[in-house]
Design a protein around this motif. Structure first.
Motif, PDB file in Angstrom:
ATOM      1  N   ALA A 236       0.826  -1.213   0.000  1.00 40.47           N
ATOM      2  CA  ALA A 236       0.000   0.000   0.000  1.00 40.47           C
ATOM      3  C   ALA A 236       0.856   1.257   0.000  1.00 40.47           C
ATOM      4  CB  ALA A 236      -0.940  -0.003   1.210  1.00 40.47           C
ATOM      5  N   GLY A 237       1.972   1.237   0.710  1.00 31.07           N
ATOM      6  CA  GLY A 237       2.868   2.392   0.697  1.00 31.07           C
ATOM      7  C   GLY A 237       3.414   2.656  -0.695  1.00 31.07           C
ATOM      8  N   GLY A 238       3.758   1.584  -1.395  1.00 36.18           N
ATOM      9  CA  GLY A 238       4.298   1.754  -2.747  1.00 36.18           C
ATOM     10  C   GLY A 238       3.295   2.331  -3.721  1.00 36.18           C
ATOM     11  N   THR A 239       2.075   1.815  -3.729  1.00 35.38           N
ATOM     12  CA  THR A 239       1.088   2.337  -4.673  1.00 35.38           C
ATOM     13  C   THR A 239       0.505   3.665  -4.224  1.00 35.38           C
ATOM     14  OG1 THR A 239      -0.585   0.902  -3.630  1.00 35.38           O
ATOM     15  CG2 THR A 239       0.465   0.101  -5.660  1.00 35.38           C
ATOM     16  N   GLY A 240       0.574   3.950  -2.929  1.00 32.87           N
ATOM     17  CA  GLY A 240       0.179   5.285  -2.473  1.00 32.87           C
ATOM     18  C   GLY A 240       1.064   6.344  -3.102  1.00 32.87           C
ATOM     19  N   MET A 241       2.348   6.032  -3.178  1.00 34.61           N
ATOM     20  CA  MET A 241       3.301   6.917  -3.826  1.00 34.61           C
ATOM     21  C   MET A 241       2.935   7.122  -5.298  1.00 34.61           C
ATOM     22  SD  MET A 241       7.435   6.416  -3.598  1.00 34.61           S
ATOM     23  CE  MET A 241       7.263   4.657  -3.890  1.00 34.61           C
ATOM     24  N   LEU A 242       2.579   6.036  -5.974  1.00 32.72           N
ATOM     25  CA  LEU A 242       2.211   6.129  -7.389  1.00 32.72           C
ATOM     26  C   LEU A 242       0.925   6.926  -7.591  1.00 32.72           C
ATOM     27  CD1 LEU A 242       2.915   2.470  -8.629  1.00 32.72           C
ATOM     28  CD2 LEU A 242       4.350   4.502  -8.929  1.00 32.72           C
ATOM     29  N   GLY A 243      -0.061   6.699  -6.717  1.00 32.32           N
ATOM     30  CA  GLY A 243      -1.339   7.390  -6.855  1.00 32.32           C
ATOM     31  C   GLY A 243      -1.194   8.890  -6.737  1.00 32.32           C
ATOM     32  N   PHE A 244      -0.402   9.351  -5.783  1.00 29.77           N
ATOM     33  CA  PHE A 244      -0.190  10.782  -5.589  1.00 29.77           C
ATOM     34  C   PHE A 244       0.543  11.374  -6.789  1.00 29.77           C
ATOM     35  CE2 PHE A 244      -0.373  13.819  -1.947  1.00 29.77           C
ATOM     36  CZ  PHE A 244       0.145  14.932  -2.583  1.00 29.77           C
ATOM     37  N   MET A 245       1.588  10.681  -7.256  1.00 27.56           N
ATOM     38  CA  MET A 245       2.370  11.194  -8.379  1.00 27.56           C
ATOM     39  C   MET A 245       1.561  11.234  -9.669  1.00 27.56           C
ATOM     40  SD  MET A 245       6.273   9.795  -7.929  1.00 27.56           S
ATOM     41  CE  MET A 245       5.817   8.069  -8.152  1.00 27.56           C
ATOM     42  N   ALA A 261       6.712  11.447  -1.542  1.00 25.20           N
ATOM     43  CA  ALA A 261       6.803  11.163  -0.109  1.00 25.20           C
ATOM     44  C   ALA A 261       5.427  11.186   0.552  1.00 25.20           C
ATOM     45  CB  ALA A 261       7.730  12.181   0.559  1.00 25.20           C
ATOM     46  N   SER A 262       4.621  12.207   0.230  1.00 31.21           N
ATOM     47  CA  SER A 262       3.292  12.324   0.834  1.00 31.21           C
ATOM     48  C   SER A 262       2.398  11.163   0.423  1.00 31.21           C
ATOM     49  CB  SER A 262       2.648  13.653   0.428  1.00 31.21           C
ATOM     50  OG  SER A 262       3.391  14.754   0.903  1.00 31.21           O
ATOM     51  N   GLY A 263       2.526  10.731  -0.833  1.00 33.37           N
ATOM     52  CA  GLY A 263       1.724   9.613  -1.308  1.00 33.37           C
ATOM     53  C   GLY A 263       2.057   8.318  -0.595  1.00 33.37           C
ATOM     54  N   ALA A 264       3.341   8.101  -0.334  1.00 29.96           N
ATOM     55  CA  ALA A 264       3.732   6.904   0.405  1.00 29.96           C
ATOM     56  C   ALA A 264       3.111   6.904   1.800  1.00 29.96           C
ATOM     57  CB  ALA A 264       5.255   6.824   0.502  1.00 29.96           C
ATOM     58  N   ILE A 265       3.158   8.053   2.472  1.00 30.86           N
ATOM     59  CA  ILE A 265       2.565   8.141   3.808  1.00 30.86           C
ATOM     60  C   ILE A 265       1.053   7.943   3.735  1.00 30.86           C
ATOM     61  CG2 ILE A 265       2.269   9.579   5.850  1.00 30.86           C
ATOM     62  CD1 ILE A 265       5.142   8.634   5.310  1.00 30.86           C
ATOM     63  N   ALA A 266       0.411   8.490   2.690  1.00 26.86           N
ATOM     64  CA  ALA A 266      -1.036   8.315   2.536  1.00 26.86           C
ATOM     65  C   ALA A 266      -1.396   6.837   2.393  1.00 26.86           C
ATOM     66  CB  ALA A 266      -1.528   9.096   1.324  1.00 26.86           C
ATOM     67  N   ILE A 289      -5.645   4.305  -4.598  1.00 24.73           N
ATOM     68  CA  ILE A 289      -6.811   5.161  -4.376  1.00 24.73           C
ATOM     69  C   ILE A 289      -6.516   6.216  -3.311  1.00 24.73           C
ATOM     70  CG2 ILE A 289      -9.179   5.198  -3.506  1.00 24.73           C
ATOM     71  CD1 ILE A 289      -9.499   2.374  -4.733  1.00 24.73           C
ATOM     72  N   ALA A 290      -5.906   5.781  -2.203  1.00 26.86           N
ATOM     73  CA  ALA A 290      -5.614   6.711  -1.108  1.00 26.86           C
ATOM     74  C   ALA A 290      -4.645   7.794  -1.554  1.00 26.86           C
ATOM     75  CB  ALA A 290      -5.045   5.955   0.087  1.00 26.86           C
ATOM     76  N   GLY A 291      -3.600   7.422  -2.303  1.00 21.28           N
ATOM     77  CA  GLY A 291      -2.632   8.409  -2.764  1.00 21.28           C
ATOM     78  C   GLY A 291      -3.263   9.465  -3.641  1.00 21.28           C
ATOM     79  N   ALA A 292      -4.099   9.036  -4.594  1.00 22.20           N
ATOM     80  CA  ALA A 292      -4.756   9.978  -5.501  1.00 22.20           C
ATOM     81  C   ALA A 292      -5.772  10.840  -4.763  1.00 22.20           C
ATOM     82  CB  ALA A 292      -5.435   9.213  -6.638  1.00 22.20           C
ATOM     83  N   PHE A 293      -6.538  10.235  -3.863  1.00 25.09           N
ATOM     84  CA  PHE A 293      -7.556  10.989  -3.131  1.00 25.09           C
ATOM     85  C   PHE A 293      -6.924  12.036  -2.230  1.00 25.09           C
ATOM     86  CE2 PHE A 293     -10.325  11.654   0.559  1.00 25.09           C
ATOM     87  CZ  PHE A 293     -11.496  12.050  -0.080  1.00 25.09           C
ATOM     88  N   VAL A 294      -5.849  11.668  -1.537  1.00 25.50           N
ATOM     89  CA  VAL A 294      -5.172  12.614  -0.654  1.00 25.50           C
ATOM     90  C   VAL A 294      -4.557  13.751  -1.454  1.00 25.50           C
ATOM     91  CG1 VAL A 294      -3.172  12.877   0.871  1.00 25.50           C
ATOM     92  CG2 VAL A 294      -4.786  11.010   1.253  1.00 25.50           C
ATOM     93  N   ALA A 295      -4.011  13.444  -2.633  1.00 19.05           N
ATOM     94  CA  ALA A 295      -3.459  14.497  -3.499  1.00 19.05           C
ATOM     95  C   ALA A 295      -4.550  15.499  -3.869  1.00 19.05           C
ATOM     96  CB  ALA A 295      -2.854  13.882  -4.756  1.00 19.05           C
ATOM     97  N   TRP A 296      -5.722  15.008  -4.205  1.00 20.74           N
ATOM     98  CA  TRP A 296      -6.850  15.894  -4.518  1.00 20.74           C
ATOM     99  C   TRP A 296      -7.264  16.691  -3.283  1.00 20.74           C
ATOM    100  CZ3 TRP A 296     -11.779  15.565  -2.279  1.00 20.74           C
ATOM    101  CH2 TRP A 296     -12.720  16.463  -2.801  1.00 20.74           C
ATOM    102  N   ALA A 297      -7.296  16.045  -2.109  1.00 16.93           N
ATOM    103  CA  ALA A 297      -7.697  16.726  -0.881  1.00 16.93           C
ATOM    104  C   ALA A 297      -6.726  17.846  -0.522  1.00 16.93           C
ATOM    105  CB  ALA A 297      -7.801  15.723   0.263  1.00 16.93           C
TER     106      ALA A 297
END
Length: 407
Positions: A236-245, A261-266, A289-297
């Protein structure tokens, strides 16, 4: 004779606690790198000081309030584990004891308060932060901890799933950070940009390592659940990074290191309540999903003019909600619990959704409202903001030091 498995469980929990301890310099570097160059040490001081203030309270009455004998499901009996008085012989045989739990959960309390420091960036008196951290952990975290981790009313009444603290840790700290930022108000001068992306990335990496102990240690021993949750945490940490980017790339045309970095934490935040309840593909999807959603938030928060620029509300508050809801809909794990975890889309009962939504609503509302009251009272009684002219250099004005020697 001592059970070898019990010894292994103790060794793993203590090792996990030690790894979780690394999260404190990790969050200090992560937040400090995102701060202005003259406010780095102030952020270090706020995050690291929780290891002092919260630890004292946890020994005196915190562990009792969280995991002590329940008083009507509202709070634990403050005398249950008071300084471990009366519990001295609980682990004399070398096996698992209350001391292992106490040490591990002390780290949970401290890191939750440290996350809240996001809402105070660049404008809160350090003395006020010390008082706030002690009052907040007592009035917000300890009750929530009992409701979620102990024999509290939420666990009794609501049918919700929270593996390792998506509610009491992440949602609570995220919405507390938002309340703190709103009461403090925005900084008078232009908000500073992150001064050191290498520090941010280093901090994120250390936090990721700490998360392995955070989620793996929550299994309570050296067992299959620990193995399984560490696996899903990595994914989840790895794809969170991808989602944010990816969100940044489509929205702004560039992917930033801060977003990485923020996406990984998300992703790590989102997997915390769901680590034992999703399969590897679910962990990958949840992180994305979490990475992309947090980036939007984060973008949405900026448009609203909320000065909470370290993003605890978006990353921890909203990221925790994404993870909690995901496991309700897409949960699928057949070997990590006595009963298989199945989300609604995999044959689970829709009643799980109402319990999860209620737990989310209670946690976020309780943390936000009580934090608001605490900060308002402190502002009226002792004052919490620094002078406007001190905002640009809290390191020297509040601590008499500088992070960098420019000469």
């Amino acid at each position: 004779m001592i059970d070898p498995q019990e010894l292994a469980d103790v060794a793993w929990v203590l090792a996990a606690m030690t790894v979780v301890l690394l999260m404190f310099p990790g969050i200090a570097l992560f937040y400090g790198g995102m701060s202005g160059k003259n406010n780095v040490l102030n952020m270090f001081a706020m995050t690291m000081s929780t290891l002092g203030t919260v630890t004292v309270l946890y020994v005196l009455f915190g562990h009792s309030l969280v995991l002590g004998d329940s008083l009507g499901g509202v709070i634990g009996d403050p005398t249950t584990f008071f300084g471990l008085v009366g519990n001295e012989d609980s682990g004399v045989d070398g096996g698992f004891s209350v001391t292992s739990d106490m040490a591990f959960y002390t780290m949970f309390a401290c890191i939750t308060v440290a996350i809240v420091a996001s809402g105070a960036l660049g404008r809160m008196k350090f003395s006020a932060w010390i008082v706030f951290s002690m009052v907040w952990v007592t009035l917000v975290y300890f009750p929530l901890g009992h409701w979620v981790f102990g024999d509290g009313w939420m666990g009794r009444v609501l049918d919700f799933h929270d593996y390792a603290g998506g509610t009491a840790v992440h949602m609570a700290s995220g919405f507390a950070s938002l309340a703190l930022a709103l009461v403090l108000g925005p900084r008078k001068k232009t908000a500073s940009r992150p001064h050191s992306m290498p520090l941010v990335l280093l901090g994120a990496g250390i936090l990721w390592m700490g998360w392995m102990g955070f989620n793996g240690g929550s299994a309570g021993g050296a067992n299959y659940v620990a193995q399984y949750t560490m696996m899903t945490t990595v994914y989840a940490g790895g794809t969170g990074m991808l989602g944010f980017m990816l969100y940044e790339k489509f929205r702004h045309g560039k992917s930033t290191v801060l977003g990485l970095a923020s996406g990984a934490i998300a992703g790590l935040v989102a997997i915390t309540p769901a680590a034992d309840g999703v399969d590897p593909f679910g962990a990958l999807a949840l992180g994305l999903i979490a990475g992309a959603f947090v980036a939007w938030a984060c973008t949405w928060k900026t448009k609203l003019g909320i000065d909470e620029s370290l993003d605890a509300w978006a990353v921890h508050g909203l990221g925790g909600i994404v993870g909690a809801l995901f496991v309700v809909f897409f949960g699928w794990a057949t070997y990590t619990n006595d009963e298989p975890i199945r989300g609604i889309f995999f044959g689970g009962d829709i009643s799980l959704l109402w319990g999860e939504l209620a737990a989310i609503a209670v946690t976020c509302t309780f943390s936000f409202s009580v934090t608001w009251i605490i900060v308002k009272v402190m502002d009226k009684t002792m004052g919490i903001r620094v002078n406007d002219e001190d905002e640009d250099d809290l390191d020297f004005k509040l601590h008499g030091e500088t992070a960098y020697d420019y000469n």
